[in-house]
Design an enzyme around this catalytic site. Structure first.
Site, PDB file in Angstrom:
ATOM      1  N   LYS A   1       0.816  -1.223   0.000  1.00 16.83           N
ATOM      2  CA  LYS A   1       0.000   0.000   0.000  1.00 16.83           C
ATOM      3  C   LYS A   1       0.847   1.268   0.000  1.00 16.83           C
ATOM      4  CE  LYS A   1      -4.268  -1.992   1.651  1.00 16.83           C
ATOM      5  NZ  LYS A   1      -3.859  -3.426   1.681  1.00 16.83           N
TER       6      LYS A   1
HETATM    7  C1  LIG Z   1      -4.382  -4.436   0.925  1.00 15.33           C
HETATM    8  C2  LIG Z   1      -3.615  -5.694   0.827  1.00 15.33           C
HETATM    9  C3  LIG Z   1      -3.959  -6.705  -0.095  1.00 15.33           C
HETATM   10  C4  LIG Z   1      -5.164  -6.617  -0.999  1.00 15.33           C
HETATM   11  O1  LIG Z   1      -5.084  -5.592  -1.957  1.00 15.33           O
HETATM   12  P1  LIG Z   1      -6.419  -5.063  -2.655  1.00 15.33           P
HETATM   13  O2  LIG Z   1      -5.982  -3.909  -3.479  1.00 15.33           O
HETATM   14  O3  LIG Z   1      -7.332  -4.647  -1.531  1.00 15.33           O
HETATM   15  O4  LIG Z   1      -6.979  -6.175  -3.445  1.00 15.33           O
HETATM   16  C5  LIG Z   1      -3.176  -7.842  -0.142  1.00 15.33           C
HETATM   17  N1  LIG Z   1      -2.132  -7.999   0.682  1.00 15.33           N
HETATM   18  C6  LIG Z   1      -1.770  -7.056   1.569  1.00 15.33           C
HETATM   19  C7  LIG Z   1      -0.614  -7.316   2.469  1.00 15.33           C
HETATM   20  C8  LIG Z   1      -2.483  -5.867   1.676  1.00 15.33           C
HETATM   21  O5  LIG Z   1      -2.122  -4.943   2.583  1.00 15.33           O
END
Ligand SMILES: *Cc1c(COP(=O)(O)O)cnc(C)c1O
Length: 525
Positions: A116
């Site tokens: 993120k």
């Molecule tokens: C947010 C997240 C995801 C999922 O991503 P999306 O964009 O919500 O599909 C997968 N793995 C981790 C570690 C995350 O923080």
């Protein structure tokens, strides 16, 4: 031609990038998407040697007109965003298994060790740029500066990445709501040890759903928050999606440069551990722009609403069971960042597919846009009233043409962490549980289609999810969790924490009061 943005539900058209970013969610409840997906320039193959930042610039300028953000400023925003990463290539791709052509795109080298960061570092610097420009204009006109209140509900990763992207930024206060005792201890330390005065962590008695409920309550009555502008760090913001497009290109070019992948004869699939569908939607944009991706694999955990959609064409929120008093029950798994009941960005994919499937049946560009939105409204209304909707076979066929899906259980997740640890040539590589889901899906797909290269996306550093990793590797002689714990995370335990406790009876009014008080302190001066 550079697209402007529209709401998936048809309530807004011709929205500028700046407005789409600042509003987050469209006023009609829809999500902003570009009115058309730009195509790559014919010489895009020459991007092969560009740095991550240069690549991000080439891609983002296809979506953001220079009249909105002059090129030198966009370059500076991108530079600031990715200077905080610990490796020069930002998102390196490594090979897990040469024979089976399975690779791993490491997305966790940012400040909070989660994928993120790639989007939220960009978002933070972008927001700062827009606000600075707006406030300069306001000040020249003798008016007060605008202050933004950015709120987020988090089960862990969004909160720390959002805080890291916005800490210390001018004219912004950030409030993160997390469920007391239900985020991992590393994640809690990451959020609550940030010393910047504009960061506020609210530990809420309840579940993640309760936190989201409070967030929705704040947005439902924005006027109660006047005179502040309210926006969210959750993945509805279109700038987050656009920022994520870059790493699909970066990974592709990295494989080309390595000589492992021959672009004129080899084919590639990306396997994406998916929760809210933001990460994989960026892959879809990359594919539609013209990056030759054969298929995107939606990898879910046991919260498998998306997998069930690809199997059946029905998108159905599971009913709550037993004594659970919530509207629906999320299953708590080893991969909590993917524990979602409803996948918010899926609405964006539905819009694009409906544009193709139903738009082809009408004349006129405006009509095509409208028919897509009208389908989305219909599905969302059914979801709201009946907790489910089904699409016609032609929509399902369109979804299956570019995506496949895989569901991975907790047991399989742990088994993959364990197996990969033992793969030779890797020096005991440790996957986090989310990444293990992507890898499991990639392995399965490679068994069925061995001629393809598979890139699994690795979305978090294993030290953030010690519980699953220790469970998977406890039997391994010589494995010590402390060996994989980065110093940046181990020091957090010793730092002072700041957290505001929200009791159940405080409710929405209590949260509002906290926000007004804290923001009042900084805007009065
Ligand atoms: C947010 C997240 C995801 C999922 O991503 P999306 O964009 O919500 O599909 C997968 N793995 C981790 C570690 C995350 O923080």
């Amino acid at each position: 031609m550079i697209a402007s943005f529209l709401s998936t539900r048809g309530g807004s058209y011709g929205v500028s990038f700046e407005e789409a970013v600042l509003q987050g969610l469209a006023p009609d409840g829809g999500l902003f998407v570009p009115e058309s997906i730009p195509s790559l320039p014919c010489d895009w193959n020459n991007w092969v040697d560009l740095s991550f930042e240069e690549l991000a610039f080439e891609i983002l300028t296809l979506y953001i007109p220079s009249t909105e953000i002059p090129h030198q400023f966009l370059k500076a925003i991108i530079h600031q965003a990715y200077a905080s990463f610990r490796v020069p290539d930002v998102t390196p791709t490594i090979t897990l298994d040469n024979e089976r052509k399975i690779h791993l795109l490491e997305l966790f080298h940012g400040p909070t060790f989660a994928f993120k960061d790639i989007a939220l570092q960009f978002f933070g610097n972008l927001l700062e740029f827009f606000l600075e420009r707006r406030n300069q204009t306001l000040q020249k006109a003798g008016q007060d500066r605008e202050h933004y209140v950015v709120v987020g509900a988090t089960s862990g990763d969004t909160g720390s990445a959002g805080i890291e992207g916005l800490r210390g930024k001018k004219d912004v206060s950030v409030f993160v709501l997390f469920p007391t005792g239900r985020v991992s201890s590393v994640q809690e330390a990451q959020m609550t040890t940030v010393p910047d005065a504009n960061v506020h962590c609210l530990s809420v008695d309840g579940t993640f759903d309760d936190c989201q409920g409070l967030l929705k309550g704040l947005f439902a009555d924005r006027s109660a928050m006047a005179p502040f502008n309210l926006t969210s760090i959750n993945s509805i913001n279109v700038s987050r999606i656009l920022a994520q497009v870059t790493f699909y290109f970066a990974s592709y070019f990295s494989l080309v440069r390595s000589g492992k992948f021959n672009p004129s004869s080899d084919q590639i699939k990306f396997s994406v551990p998916t929760g809210n569908f933001g990460d994989i939607l960026a892959g879809f944009l990359a594919k539609r722009m013209g990056l030759p991706i054969s298929q995107l694999i939606v990898a879910t955990n046991e919260n498998d609403i998306l997998h069930r959609f690809w199997q059946t064409g029905t998108y159905e929120k599971l009913k709550s069971t037993g004594s659970n008093t919530h509207a629906g029950a999320v299953k708590e798994t080893m991969s909590p960042a993917m524990d979602v009941l409803i996948s918010s960005n899926f609405e964006r994919l539905l819009w694009f597919l409906a544009y193709d499937v139903y738009g082809s049946e009408v004349d006129g560009e405006r009509e095509k846009l409208q028919v897509a939105s009208s389908m989305v409204r219909q599905w969302q209304a059914a979801l709201k009233s009946e907790d489910r909707f089904s699409v016609e076979q032609k929509m399902l066929n369109a979804a299956r043409a570019e995506f496949s899906s895989q569901r991975v259980s907790d047991a399989e997740t742990l088994a993959t962490i364990h197996d990969v640890y033992q793969w030779t040539g890797l020096k005991h590589y440790v996957l986090d549980p989310h990444s293990a889901i992507g890898v499991t899906a990639a392995i399965r797909s490679a068994e069925a289609a061995p001629s393809f290269h598979h890139v699994a996306l690795s979305t978090a550093h294993p030290a953030k999810f010690s519980h699953a990793v220790e469970l998977a590797l406890s039997e391994e002689q010589g494995f010590l969790f402390s060996d994989i714990l980065p110093p940046q995370l181990s020091v957090l335990e010793k730092l002072p924490r700041r957290v505001i406790h929200v009791k159940r009876r405080d409710g929405l009014d209590g949260v509002r009061k906290i926000i007004m008080e804290e923001v009042g302190k900084v805007t009065k001066t």
